[in-house]
Motif scaffolding. Structure first.
Motif, short mmCIF file in Angstrom:
data_model
loop_
_atom_site.label_atom_id
_atom_site.label_comp_id
_atom_site.label_asym_id
_atom_site.label_seq_id
_atom_site.Cartn_x
_atom_site.Cartn_y
_atom_site.Cartn_z
N PRO A 1 6.25 0.27 11.15
CA PRO A 1 5.86 -0.07 9.77
C PRO A 1 5.72 1.17 8.88
O PRO A 1 5.30 2.24 9.35
N GLN A 2 6.05 1.03 7.63
CA GLN A 2 5.85 2.10 6.67
C GLN A 2 4.37 2.34 6.46
O GLN A 2 3.93 3.49 6.31
N VAL A 3 3.59 1.26 6.44
CA VAL A 3 2.14 1.37 6.25
C VAL A 3 1.45 0.97 7.56
O VAL A 3 1.58 -0.18 8.00
N HIS A 4 0.75 1.91 8.17
CA HIS A 4 0.04 1.61 9.40
C HIS A 4 -1.34 1.02 9.08
O HIS A 4 -1.99 1.40 8.09
N SER A 5 -1.79 0.14 9.96
CA SER A 5 -3.05 -0.58 9.71
C SER A 5 -4.22 0.36 9.50
O SER A 5 -5.05 0.17 8.60
N SER A 6 -4.30 1.43 10.31
CA SER A 6 -5.44 2.34 10.22
C SER A 6 -5.41 3.20 8.97
O SER A 6 -6.43 3.81 8.60
N ALA A 7 -4.24 3.27 8.29
CA ALA A 7 -4.11 4.12 7.10
C ALA A 7 -4.37 3.39 5.80
O ALA A 7 -4.36 4.00 4.73
N VAL A 8 -4.61 2.08 5.86
CA VAL A 8 -4.80 1.29 4.64
C VAL A 8 -6.17 1.59 4.04
O VAL A 8 -7.20 1.30 4.65
N LYS A 9 -6.18 2.19 2.85
CA LYS A 9 -7.43 2.50 2.15
C LYS A 9 -7.48 1.83 0.78
O LYS A 9 -8.49 1.29 0.37
N GLU A 10 -6.37 1.91 0.04
CA GLU A 10 -6.22 1.24 -1.25
C GLU A 10 -4.98 0.35 -1.19
O GLU A 10 -4.01 0.69 -0.53
N VAL A 11 -5.03 -0.79 -1.87
CA VAL A 11 -3.91 -1.74 -1.83
C VAL A 11 -3.59 -2.22 -3.24
O VAL A 11 -4.43 -2.17 -4.14
N SER B 1 0.85 -1.18 0.00
CA SER B 1 0.00 0.00 0.00
C SER B 1 0.88 1.23 0.00
O SER B 1 2.10 1.15 -0.11
N MET B 2 0.26 2.39 0.14
CA MET B 2 0.96 3.66 0.02
C MET B 2 0.69 4.51 1.25
O MET B 2 -0.45 4.60 1.72
N GLU B 3 1.73 5.13 1.80
CA GLU B 3 1.57 6.07 2.90
C GLU B 3 2.71 7.07 2.86
O GLU B 3 3.87 6.69 2.67
N ALA B 4 2.37 8.35 3.04
CA ALA B 4 3.35 9.43 3.02
C ALA B 4 4.18 9.41 1.73
O ALA B 4 5.37 9.72 1.74
N GLY B 5 3.53 9.05 0.63
CA GLY B 5 4.20 9.08 -0.66
C GLY B 5 5.15 7.93 -0.92
O GLY B 5 5.87 7.95 -1.93
N LYS B 6 5.15 6.92 -0.05
CA LYS B 6 6.05 5.79 -0.23
C LYS B 6 5.27 4.48 -0.19
O LYS B 6 4.30 4.36 0.56
N GLU B 7 5.72 3.53 -1.00
CA GLU B 7 5.11 2.21 -0.98
C GLU B 7 5.63 1.41 0.21
O GLU B 7 6.76 1.63 0.67
N GLY B 8 4.83 0.50 0.72
CA GLY B 8 5.28 -0.31 1.83
C GLY B 8 4.47 -1.58 1.95
O GLY B 8 3.36 -1.69 1.40
N LEU B 9 5.02 -2.55 2.67
CA LEU B 9 4.33 -3.82 2.86
C LEU B 9 3.09 -3.60 3.72
O LEU B 9 3.15 -3.00 4.79
N ALA B 10 1.94 -4.08 3.24
CA ALA B 10 0.68 -3.92 3.98
C ALA B 10 0.23 -5.23 4.62
O ALA B 10 -0.30 -5.23 5.73
N GLY B 11 0.42 -6.38 3.93
CA GLY B 11 -0.03 -7.64 4.49
C GLY B 11 -0.03 -8.74 3.46
O GLY B 11 0.69 -8.68 2.45
#
Length: 286
Positions: free
Chosen positions: A266-276, A159-169
């Motif tokens: 984590p780069q991607v926080h659980s609460s911030a996951v909206k699109e994957v 997923s994406m957070e703060a302009g960077k890709e990261g492992l979501a799950g």
């Protein structure tokens, strides 16, 4: 024969006459008002005289005027209440539209970041949106794509957070149109990772509400806060090189520890996951 004495004349007091004449005059005047015609000028004069000389008429007129004023006031209050209710509904609708506009702007911002995301060029996959979060399992999400779109169990998810890709799950369940994703923070999540500084590998595990950890890092490994963590090539699920997060601390709470336990933000926080982005063909390399 004796002459008769004349009886003295009774004198009537002027006040007595007036008290007698006034009721008679009032009755005659009332009778006259009753027999006068009800049309034209005579009718108007009759109404004026009745209002002036008959108290009951004035009282009835005053009561009617009061009732008319009360009715007008009640109508004004009801109109004001309806207008107030309509204004409240308009305000609530305006707040709702503002909230929706803010949500749309936020989503547009995320989608703009997604368009700049590199994984679409590095791996084959599909984009999906989070459709549902299970209240009792906050570290899992349901996405709106499934087997019909090529998603399979054990598919890696970023997923994406703060302009960077990261492992979501990782995908753990799949239906035709949806899939369940286990997020990094879940206690059942694990992945082989490595530290960017020295390339040492370890096992990343979720801990629920506690920090995500890396276990089995060699004891003498030099680790500093802020070091990057990536998925390792030895992983059975995740392609190598996916950013996991940064080192947030090293745990030294064990007396006879044989390996380091490292906390990871984590780069991607659980609460911030909206699109994957679900990677298809798990082990496809760059």
């Amino acid at each position: 024969m004796l002459p008769r004495k004349k009886s003295p004349k009774k004198h009537t007091e002027p006040g007595t006459k007036r008290r007698f004449l006034l009721p008679v005059a009032f009755l005659l005047f009332s009778f006259l008002l009753m027999i006068l015609p009800l049309e034209g000028f005579v009718s108007s004069v009759k109404a004026v005289l009745a209002y002036v000389f008959i108290p009951q008429v004035r009282l009835a007129h005053g009561t009617a005027k009061y009732a008319e004023d009360v009715s007008l006031t009640v109508r004004e209050l009801l109109d004001a209440h309806r207008e107030n209710r309509a204004l409240k509904q308009e305000i609530e609708m305006t707040k709702l539209l503002a909230s929706q506009a803010e949500a749309i702007l936020d989503e547009n911002g995320r989608l703009t970041e997604i368009l700049q995301l590199r994984p679409a060029q590095r791996w084959t996959g599909v984009w999906a949106k989070v459709a549902y979060r299970e209240p009792t399992q906050w570290n899992t999400v349901i996405i709106d794509k499934g087997s019909r779109d090529g998603i399979r169990e054990r598919s890696a998810v970023i997923s994406m957070e703060a302009g960077k890709e990261g492992l979501a799950g990782v995908v753990v369940e799949v239906t035709e149109n949806t899939a369940k994703v286990l997020l990094v923070r879940d206690e059942d999540f694990s992945a082989a990772v490595y530290l960017e500084r020295g390339q040492e590998e370890g096992l990343l595990v979720g801990s629920g509400m506690r920090p995500v950890r890396i276990k089995y890092i060699p004891l003498l490994t030099h680790v500093e806060k802020g070091d990057k963590v990536f998925t390792a090539a030895t992983s059975s699920i995740f392609p190598a090189g996916i950013l996991v997060g940064e080192v947030s601390g090293v745990r030294g709470d064990e007396t006879f520890q044989t390996a380091l336990t490292i906390n990871v933000e984590p780069q991607v926080h659980s609460s911030a996951v909206k699109e994957v982005f679900v990677i298809l063909g798990n082990k496809d390399r760059k």
